[in-house]
Design an enzyme around this catalytic site. Structure first.
Site, PDB file in Angstrom:
ATOM      1  N   CYS A   1      54.195  93.379  14.118  1.00  0.00           N
ATOM      2  CA  CYS A   1      55.264  93.960  14.713  1.00  0.00           C
ATOM      3  C   CYS A   1      55.985  93.296  15.944  1.00  0.00           C
ATOM      4  O   CYS A   1      55.344  93.160  16.989  1.00  0.00           O
ATOM      5  CB  CYS A   1      54.914  95.580  15.252  1.00  0.00           C
ATOM      6  SG  CYS A   1      56.236  96.465  16.107  1.00  0.00           S
TER       7      CYS A   1
ATOM      8  N   CYS B   1      56.658  95.443  18.936  1.00  0.00           N
ATOM      9  CA  CYS B   1      55.403  95.736  19.625  1.00  0.00           C
ATOM     10  C   CYS B   1      54.832  94.608  20.494  1.00  0.00           C
ATOM     11  O   CYS B   1      54.624  94.786  21.648  1.00  0.00           O
ATOM     12  CB  CYS B   1      54.295  96.153  18.746  1.00  0.00           C
ATOM     13  SG  CYS B   1      54.692  97.368  17.472  1.00  0.00           S
TER      14      CYS B   1
END
Length: 109
Positions: free
Chosen positions: A29, A32
């Site tokens: 991600c 993230c």
């Protein structure tokens, strides 16, 4: 930042006293990864809060239990109870506001 697993989640979060901010993330991600330095900066300014992270891809059952359906999602716990959540990559101030206010009363994640 503490790495959470199925074995330590309850001890570190749901059975813990005080404030814990859990970062539900996933290795692939991009947002993230972008949140990592933001969370580190917020953690440095809030030593009274414990910061932890859980790989939602490795532990989807825990993520699902807290209604995490996308990453990154931050869930703020007070005395083991989820009181607020933040979905997506956000600026530091968006994270610091609920830390200062104590999260939503009786709701959240």
């Amino acid at each position: 930042m503490v790495e959470l697993t199925k074995e330590n989640f309850d001890a570190r979060v749901t059975n813990a006293e005080g404030t814990v901010l859990v970062d539900f993330w996933s290795p692939g991600c991009g947002p993230c990864r972008a949140m990592e330095p933001v969370l580190e900066a917020v953690a440095a300014r809030h030593p009274e809060v414990r910061f932890a992270k859980l790989n939602a891809a490795d532990f989807p059952d825990i993520a699902w239990a807290f209604k995490v359906v996308s990453v990154p999602t931050l869930v703020l716990f007070r005395d083991g109870v989820p009181v607020d959540d933040i979905v997506g990559a956000v600026p530091a101030q968006r994270i610091e506001d609920p830390l200062a206010k104590g999260g939503r009363e009786g709701g959240g994640a």
